[in-house]
Each structure stands twice: as C-alpha cells, then as structure tokens.
Design an enzyme around this catalytic site. Structure first.
Site, PDB file in Angstrom:
ATOM      1  N   HIS A   1     -32.911 -40.941 -14.941  1.00  0.00           N
ATOM      2  CA  HIS A   1     -34.241 -40.827 -15.543  1.00  0.00           C
ATOM      3  C   HIS A   1     -34.723 -39.385 -15.553  1.00  0.00           C
ATOM      4  CE1 HIS A   1     -34.888 -41.212 -11.215  1.00  0.00           C
ATOM      5  NE2 HIS A   1     -36.064 -40.599 -11.382  1.00  0.00           N
TER       6      HIS A   1
ATOM      7  N   HIS B   1     -31.963 -36.961 -13.988  1.00  0.00           N
ATOM      8  CA  HIS B   1     -31.329 -36.926 -12.669  1.00  0.00           C
ATOM      9  C   HIS B   1     -31.238 -38.342 -12.113  1.00  0.00           C
ATOM     10  CE1 HIS B   1     -35.636 -37.014 -11.913  1.00  0.00           C
ATOM     11  NE2 HIS B   1     -35.369 -37.528 -10.723  1.00  0.00           N
TER      12      HIS B   1
ATOM     13  N   ASP C   1     -31.853 -40.274  -8.396  1.00  0.00           N
ATOM     14  CA  ASP C   1     -32.494 -40.050  -7.103  1.00  0.00           C
ATOM     15  C   ASP C   1     -31.504 -40.295  -5.974  1.00  0.00           C
ATOM     16  OD1 ASP C   1     -34.897 -39.495  -8.310  1.00  0.00           O
ATOM     17  OD2 ASP C   1     -35.664 -41.556  -8.141  1.00  0.00           O
TER      18      ASP C   1
ATOM     19  N   ARG D   1     -51.108 -33.566 -13.355  1.00  0.00           N
ATOM     20  CA  ARG D   1     -50.663 -34.905 -12.996  1.00  0.00           C
ATOM     21  C   ARG D   1     -50.104 -34.880 -11.572  1.00  0.00           C
ATOM     22  NH1 ARG D   1     -45.123 -37.765 -14.845  1.00  0.00           N
ATOM     23  NH2 ARG D   1     -45.505 -39.853 -13.992  1.00  0.00           N
TER      24      ARG D   1
END
Length: 726
Positions: free
Chosen positions: A707, A655, A657, A717
């Site tokens: 990314h 995608h 941002d 995480r």
C-alpha cells in the site's frame, strides 16, 4: 448432631415469638429515659414496635446533666422513682427499665417474660465483664463460677413493687451515678435478699457489649437474625452498646431485629422515604453542592460533565467549589464560564486564596447551615466518578440526616466507607464489609465512617451539627475529624449500596508532567479512560455491527473519541521533536528506516506501555473477531503518530509494513483539517480517500497488503500507526 442441638434453641424461640407477638403482654411495661429524640432513640422505638412492646419514655425535653454521659445517671433514677409511684402496688406488673439511645430489642415480650420468670428472682439486672465506676468494690461482689460478675445499670427487669423498693431510698442529684447507687444496693446482702435481686450472669436477657465484643456474633437462621453469645450459647433479648461499644451496636442494629436477612434482604430500606415523584422542578428541595478539588486529579473534565448530567434542575442547585490546585485552575474557570450561569449561584475559592482543606469544607457546610432555604448539602470530591445521574434524587428520597452512596475503586475493595473502627479510631474491617462492597448484601447501612461524597440535611446542620468546625478534631485528617464529630453528636451516618452510583478514581500514580495527563491513566483508572477516549460505538463494532470492509481484508471500525484524537495530536505537537523523514533514524534498531515518515514514536513521550495496554484491551479483541483463529498479545516494535503536510511530507511510497497486521487511526478530519490523503492498496487497486476521524483501518502487514499513502494537498493530516506482531 451437635449442630442441631445448637440451632434448636433459636428455632424454638423464634417459633414461640411468631405465635404470640401480635399483641404485647398486658402485664409488661417498658420504661426508658430519653431527654431528646435522637436517631438512637428512634432506632430503639422501631425495634420495640417491631415486637409490639408498650414503651413509655421518661424525661423528654429535660436537660441531661453531666458531661459526655460520664455522669448524669441520677436523672434516670429520679424519673424512674416518680414513674413507679402509680405502679407500686401492682404485684403482677413486670417493668423493664432500659437505656434507649444505645439499645435494640432482639426478641419480643413473650421470650423476655419467660426468661425473667426462669431467673426465679423479683429483680434481674444486666451483668457486665467490667466493674464500674468504683473498682474498689470488686472484692464485695459475690463470686460467680460461670458468667459475668458485675452489675450493669443499663437494663433491669422486675416486678413493680420490688422496683419501687429498689429506688425508694434515692435522694441523690441528677448528676450522680445510677450505676454506683444500684451497685451499693446489690452489694448489701440484706437489701439484695429483701428486694430479691440477681444478675443476668449468662446474658440470657441482657447483652452488654462492653468487654464482650468477641463473644457476640450475628446468627442467621430460618429468615431470622439474632445476636448469639458464644461464651454462654445464649440468645439475649436486649442488646446494649454501652460504653465504647456503640459502633458495634450500630453494626448489629443493621440486622437486628430482622431488618436484614439473607432471605428477605433489607426489610426497612423503603420505610420513611421522601418521595420526589410528581414534584415540579421549582418545588424540589434546594441543594448546595460542595465540590472539592484538593489534589491533582485525573478526568476533571469528566467530573464536571457528570455533574451537569445530574437529574436535578440546575436552578435548584447552588455551587460551592474549592480548588486547591493551580494545575486545575483553567479547567475550573472554563467550566464556570460555560455553565456557571445555569446554577442558582456559584462561589469559587481558588488556589490563590490558600484555604486549607478542612477550612474549605467548613465553609461549604456553613453556607448551607446559614441559609434557611438550603434543604440539603451535597459534598462531592473531585475523585468521585458519579456515573448514576439519579444519585442526588436517590439520596434525598432515602430521607436520612447523613447518607453516602457506596463508591469503590476499580477492581479493589477500597471504598468510601468503613464498617468498623480500630481501638485507636482508624480503619478496621467489619464482618460484612466485603459483602457490602461487592454487592452480596444490599441495603442502607449505619456505618462509623464515610468520605468523598455524602448528603447532609440542612436541618441537621442547623441542629445536631450546628458546630461550625465539623472538620477539625484533635490531629485527625478532615475526613476522619468530620466523622468523629458526627459520631460525637450521636448522629448516624448511613451508606447505601442499593444502586450502582459510580466509583472512586485512583490518584496514586497520577502524573502532571504532560500536556494531557489523562492519557496516561489507562492502568490506574481504566473505566474513566475508556469513557473519555474510546469511541461510544466501539462495543457495537466488537459485536460486529459497525465494521466495514472497504477493501479486501481491510477492516474499518470506530476506536477513538474526538477527545482522544485531539489530545494525542496536541500531545505530539507539544513534544514537538518530529523526525526529519529521511532514512537515517537513530530511534530504531540499526539506525536505518526503509520507508521513513515524519513522526514521533510513542516511546519518545513515554507512552509505549500505555499504548500497549490500549492495543491489548481494545485492538486485540477486534483482531481475534475479524481474523478468526489468530490470537495476538499485541506486541509491537513501532507505534507512532505520522504528520503529513503538502510542504513537508505529503505522501508515502508503496511499501509493505513490518507487521503481521497494522492499525492506522485517523486523528483529524478530511475536508476540515486537511484535503487529500488516504490509503491505496495497490494489489487490489482499492483506495480509502475519506478516512473518518477516530476510526481505524486494520489490515495485514507484510506479504499481501502492499500500500501507499495518498498525497495530502492542503492542511495537516495526522494518523496513529502501530505495526503489531512484527
């Protein structure tokens, strides 16, 4: 020209003094009465020695009669009468008789004698604006066209035979009034003429401060300092803080005589020091440290860390802790469990005991008072950020009965001392307050009020301050009661700003509704927020020394401490309302998320304002350094913490941002808390597979840096993400 005329007398007098002050005048003797050697008396002696006056103190060791100094002046007359017996026939001997506890010399013998002779009288009394003790005598006073009309008994000068005549008729009691005795002599025209008495109407020799506070200012000139009487344009030789003006004398005594000038700074700060150099740990003075947690206080963990960092062996320290707050009970107990054994002894008074603030402070002081081995009592409130580890040593070395280090609130003039008091005993700003707070005047200052942190000699607690109830006085708060009681015992309180010791926390807006409340303190206490939450190497990154570029135009640098990462994660888990990770999302405008994650937004925990402050203060400067020519106000629509788990949402699809640039902060540790994870920039075929905890990635958002989030294969995480300048 007018200015030159005003300044000339001071310059001329100072020049005259410097030529002849090396030896005192042989025909001048200074007599004073001091039944005990108070700090005021030591100040008087120091000022006299500065000008080489010959001083003889009468009455040392005798009891002072009367209450609160309202009576008891008869003792002074009796002692003077006796002392004059051996001087009665010395026609050329000039005797200055003065109070001492509340008097300082501003000039030397030569100027004093010159002004006395210019008065053309055999005896000169100080003059006052106010009549005391019998107002009915006012009509009998000679009318004065210019100057002060009424006699003051606190200081007078005359030839020895004349002074002998003055006191010859004294047959009163020690508790009788000396002021009334001398007044009646002066008001008798026959005796006044016979003894040849006059008053120092224009304050050329004596300056009584009572009723004249607005007339007297400090005059700095040619590396000298004097008190100038503005009403009469005179430079008095003696300054007397009579009546309720002792605090103003303390203020003037910080400067006069030449103790502090703009040219020299503090000329006496290194006098009488107690050096600790070369003393082994086992021989250092024993100190009782009183810690007071009286209200919910941010950064208590930092407070204890700073206490541990003091450059003083723990085995020479005893701890007394009063914790009034249930909110802090666990933190205090954790500190004592981890470090209590390092101290010589520990006494904890917790919230379950319900001891009031003043009573707890009395307990702490009395613990030192009752222990002959306690050399110092070091009282520290929890809202003190003690950033100078040498503070305790520096205070001990200054060798004062009571001394406080200057502490101020960040960016404000609020501090832990007052330079003056109002008529009702509350705060008033002294002329030098701002200069002291801002460090333009540096020294050790006699002040009327200190709070939050101070050091008291154990010997003072067992002598002048032996009263066990130091922290109650009328209806005053404990801090004001403490200072009022100390002033009442004529013990000086000093403040030092010779070093940067630390600062005071702001408690005004501290919240206790969160799991980790300190996170919300970035506005109120920015310095402490930075110390606790911003990585120690951030400044190196800002200087370009710890910035990496693992992929094209992707920067990587340290930003958060381990504590910041842990507390942010724990705060989110405590809140617990994680999104479902689907496209429908009512939290955002339009209700649709194109690239959903399982996350919690900063605004859900009411942290949006604080997060923006963090971006402005710490991210924006890095952005402007790493992307030259781009300036940001760090605006954002989305800031959130993402959670990746193998059985929940392990990864994120490719995608762009919705941002000009993005920050992505790793909040936990790969290989310890989780396995896998990382970020891949597809266009550059470049991956970052081992994010460092507390480090952030910064990269462009839309258009260039397409990314994806790589799969987390084990554990959980967490990352903190902001889409900046959407």
């Amino acid at each position: 020209m007018r200015l030159l005329l005003l300044l000339a007398p001071l310059g001329w007098l100072l020049l005259a003094e410097t030529k002849g002050d090396a030896k005192p005048e042989d025909n001048l003797l200074v007599l004073t009465v001091a039944t005990k050697e108070t700090e005021g008396f030591r100040r008087f002696k120091r000022s006299a020695q500065f000008f080489n006056y010959k001083i003889q103190a009468l009455g040392l060791g005798e009891d002072w009669p009367g209450e609160a100094m309202l009576a008891g002046g008869g003792l002074k007359v009796r002692l003077l009468k006796k002392a004059l017996e051996k001087h009665a026939d010395k026609e050329n001997l000039v005797i200055l008789f003065t109070d001492s506890y509340d008097v300082v010399f501003a000039s030397g013998p030569r100027e004093l004698l010159k002004k006395f002779r210019q008065a053309r009288s055999q005896v000169v009394f100080s003059a006052e604006e106010l009549i005391y003790p019998d107002r009915r005598l006012e009509a009998k006073y000679p009318v004065v066209s210019d100057g002060k009309r009424f006699l003051g008994s606190g200081g007078f000068i005359g030839y020895a035979p004349n002074l002998s005549k003055l006191v010859a008729e004294w047959e009163g009691q020690d508790s009788d009034s000396d002021q009334l005795f001398y007044t009646k002599i002066f008001l008798d025209p026959e005796k006044r003429e016979q003894i040849n008495i006059t008053l120092d109407h224009r304050c050329r020799i004596f300056q009584n401060l009572d009723g004249a506070l607005d007339e007297v200012v400090l005059k700095f000139e040619m590396g000298q300092v004097r008190a100038r009487n503005l009403a009469y344009d005179t430079l008095p030789v003696l300054i007397h803080g009579n009546g309720p003006t002792k605090l103003q004398l303390n203020y003037l005594g910080n400067y006069i005589p030449r103790f502090w000038t703009f040219e020299t700074g503090c000329a006496v700060c290194d006098e009488g020091l107690r050096s600790l150099k070369g003393i082994g740990d086992e021989a250092l003075p024993a100190v009782l440290v009183g810690v007071f947690i009286e209200q919910p206080t941010p950064f208590l963990s930092l407070f204890f860390q700073r206490l541990l960092r003091l450059h003083y062996p723990q085995k020479r320290l005893r701890l007394f802790i009063h914790n009034h707050e249930q909110h802090h009970k666990a933190q205090v107990e954790q500190f004592l469990a981890e470090h209590g054994d390092e101290y010589q002894s520990v006494k904890l008074v917790g919230p379950e005991v319900r001891v009031a603030n003043a009573d707890a402070r009395n307990m702490g002081a009395d613990l030192c008072r009752q222990d002959r081995g306690c050399t110092y009592y070091f009282s520290v409130d929890a809202d003190v950020a003690l950033t100078e580890p040498k503070t305790l040593r520096l205070l001990i070395e200054q060798n004062k009965n009571v001394i406080a280090p200057l502490m101020t609130r960040h960016g404000r003039l609020w501090s832990n001392f007052w330079g003056a008091l109002s008529a009702d005993g509350y705060y008033a700003r002294s002329e030098d307050y701002v200069d002291i707070v801002q460090g333009r005047r540096v020294g050790v200052w006699n002040v009327p009020y200190i709070s939050n942190i101070y050091l008291i000699k154990g010997s003072a607690l067992r002598a002048e301050l032996q009263e066990t109830d130091l922290f109650h006085h009328s209806k005053l708060d404990p801090d004001m009661a403490f200072c009022a009681n100390i002033r009442q015992q004529d013990v000086f309180m000093f403040l030092t700003n010779r070093h940067s010791f630390g600062h005071l926390l702001s408690l005004d807006s501290y919240q206790t509704t969160h799991l980790h409340n300190d996170l919300w303190e970035v506005f109120s206490n920015p310095e402490d927020w930075k110390e606790k939450y911003i990585h120690e190497n951030y400044t190196k990154a800002l200087a370009g020394k710890m910035v990496e570029m693992p992929c094209p135009d992707v920067y990587w640098f340290p930003i958060f401490t381990e504590t910041a990462c842990d507390e942010l994660v724990e705060e989110m888990e405590h809140y617990g309302q994680w999104s479902l990770g689907d496209n429908k999302d009512n939290r955002i405008q339009g209700g649709y998320e194109n690239v959903p994650t399982i996350d919690i937004h900063m605004n859900q925990i009411n942290f949006e304002r604080e997060w923006h402050k963090f971006l402005v203060e710490y991210i924006a400067p890095m952005t402007e350094k790493l992307y030259p020519g781009y300036y940001t106000r760090a605006q954002f629509d989305l800031a959130f913490v993402v959670r990746y788990k193998p059985d929940e949402q392990p990864s994120l699809v490719p995608h762009h941002d919705a941002s000009t640039f993005t920050i992505n902060i790793a909040l936990n540790r790969v290989g310890v808390d989780y396995e896998g994870g990382g970020c891949r920039f597809l266009r550059y075929n470049c991956s970052i597979r081992a994010p460092r905890k507390g480090w952030t990635l910064m990269h462009p958002g839309r258009l260039t840096h397409y990314h994806e989030g790589l799969p987390t294969t084990k554990g959980t995480r967490y990352i903190a993400v902001s889409f900046v300048d959407p």
